[in-house]
Design a protein around this motif. Structure first.
Motif, PDB file in Angstrom:
ATOM      1  N   THR A  73       0.826  -1.193   0.000  1.00  0.00           N
ATOM      2  CA  THR A  73       0.000   0.000   0.000  1.00  0.00           C
ATOM      3  C   THR A  73       0.866   1.252   0.000  1.00  0.00           C
ATOM      4  O   THR A  73       2.098   1.201   0.170  1.00  0.00           O
ATOM      5  N   TRP A  74       0.189   2.393  -0.160  1.00  0.00           N
ATOM      6  CA  TRP A  74       0.919   3.665  -0.153  1.00  0.00           C
ATOM      7  C   TRP A  74       1.588   3.904   1.193  1.00  0.00           C
ATOM      8  O   TRP A  74       2.675   4.492   1.256  1.00  0.00           O
ATOM      9  N   ASP A  89       2.818   1.527   3.131  1.00  0.00           N
ATOM     10  CA  ASP A  89       4.030   0.704   3.131  1.00  0.00           C
ATOM     11  C   ASP A  89       5.155   1.391   2.371  1.00  0.00           C
ATOM     12  O   ASP A  89       6.312   1.388   2.804  1.00  0.00           O
ATOM     13  N   HIS A  90       4.819   1.977   1.225  1.00  0.00           N
ATOM     14  CA  HIS A  90       5.822   2.692   0.437  1.00  0.00           C
ATOM     15  C   HIS A  90       6.383   3.869   1.227  1.00  0.00           C
ATOM     16  O   HIS A  90       7.589   4.133   1.217  1.00  0.00           O
TER      17      HIS A  90
END
Length: 237
Positions: A2-3, A5-6
């Protein structure tokens, strides 16, 4: 992934390449900034000192384990990393205690006061014994690479001093500022020696706030300390 995580991965790996051979992770800078914020809240006797400090502890733990978890920055300082774990535990206790004080002490999170003679008779010898015990324990465990003998002694001093300072802060003892001075006198040279420059600079900045905080808490202790009690209950600030 997911964003979020990024975003977390980008923050974890972000670093400032000072020289071709020296990188500083932004986690070290941000973690120390939270540590400074915790000290400022502590100076003002605000319970926010504890949750803010917890964030800094989590970040700095990932920094001081260094190459042991794949970071390409710096020698692992296990004493420094281990004390972050203790900070987390003690911060929960301190947060709970100061919040309880606010409910039972008419809004005062803590009333600064000196530890009593019996308390000093216990914690001073205990601290010295703990430094010696940690020195032998850290040396027996080893650092995983060649280090001078004083590496384990400085880590032991910093580890025990930090534990005592955090516990004393939770109890409202004025001595906690003196403990931090003792820690900084050893911690700053160690951090400079092993290349943790942001932490060393911020520890030096801490020293200024520590002296200021000691003076502020000392003044309050002279006017707010209840008579006949070594561990007073809070009163309004």
């Amino acid at each position: 992934m997911t964003w979020l995580d990024h975003l977390l991965t980008a923050f974890y790996t972000a670093k400032w390449q000072v020289t071709p051979d020296q990188a500083i992770y932004w986690r070290e800078i941000v973690g120390n900034a939270f540590g400074l914020g915790s000290a400022l809240f502590g100076l003002r006797r605000s319970a926010w000192a504890w949750p803010v400090g917890i964030v800094g502890n989590l970040l700095l733990f990932t920094v001081f384990v260094g190459q042991a978890i794949g970071n390409d920055q710096g020698t692992p300082l296990y004493g420094q990393a281990a004390r972050q774990v203790f900070f987390l535990i003690t911060s929960v206790y301190g947060w709970w205690r100061w919040q309880r004080n606010r409910r039972t002490g008419h809004g005062a999170a803590v009333v600064p006061h000196w530890a009593g003679p019996r308390q000093r008779l216990v914690f001073i010898p205990a601290a010295l014994l703990a430094v010696a015990a940690c020195f032998f324990a850290f040396r027996a465990i080893g650092a995983g690479f060649p280090v001078p003998w004083w590496y384990h002694l400085t880590d032991s001093w910093i580890f025990v001093g930090s534990m005592l300072a955090t516990f004393a802060m939770a109890r409202g003892w004025v001595e906690f500022w003196l403990c931090w001075i003792a820690v900084d006198l050893v911690g700053v040279p160690e951090l400079l020696h092993f290349g943790y420059y942001p932490s060393a600079v911020l520890y030096a900045v801490y020293a200024v706030f520590v002296v200021w905080g000691f003076v502020v808490w000392l003044r309050i202790s002279r006017t707010a300390r209840p008579h006949g009690s070594e561990d007073p209950v809070p009163v309004p600030a």
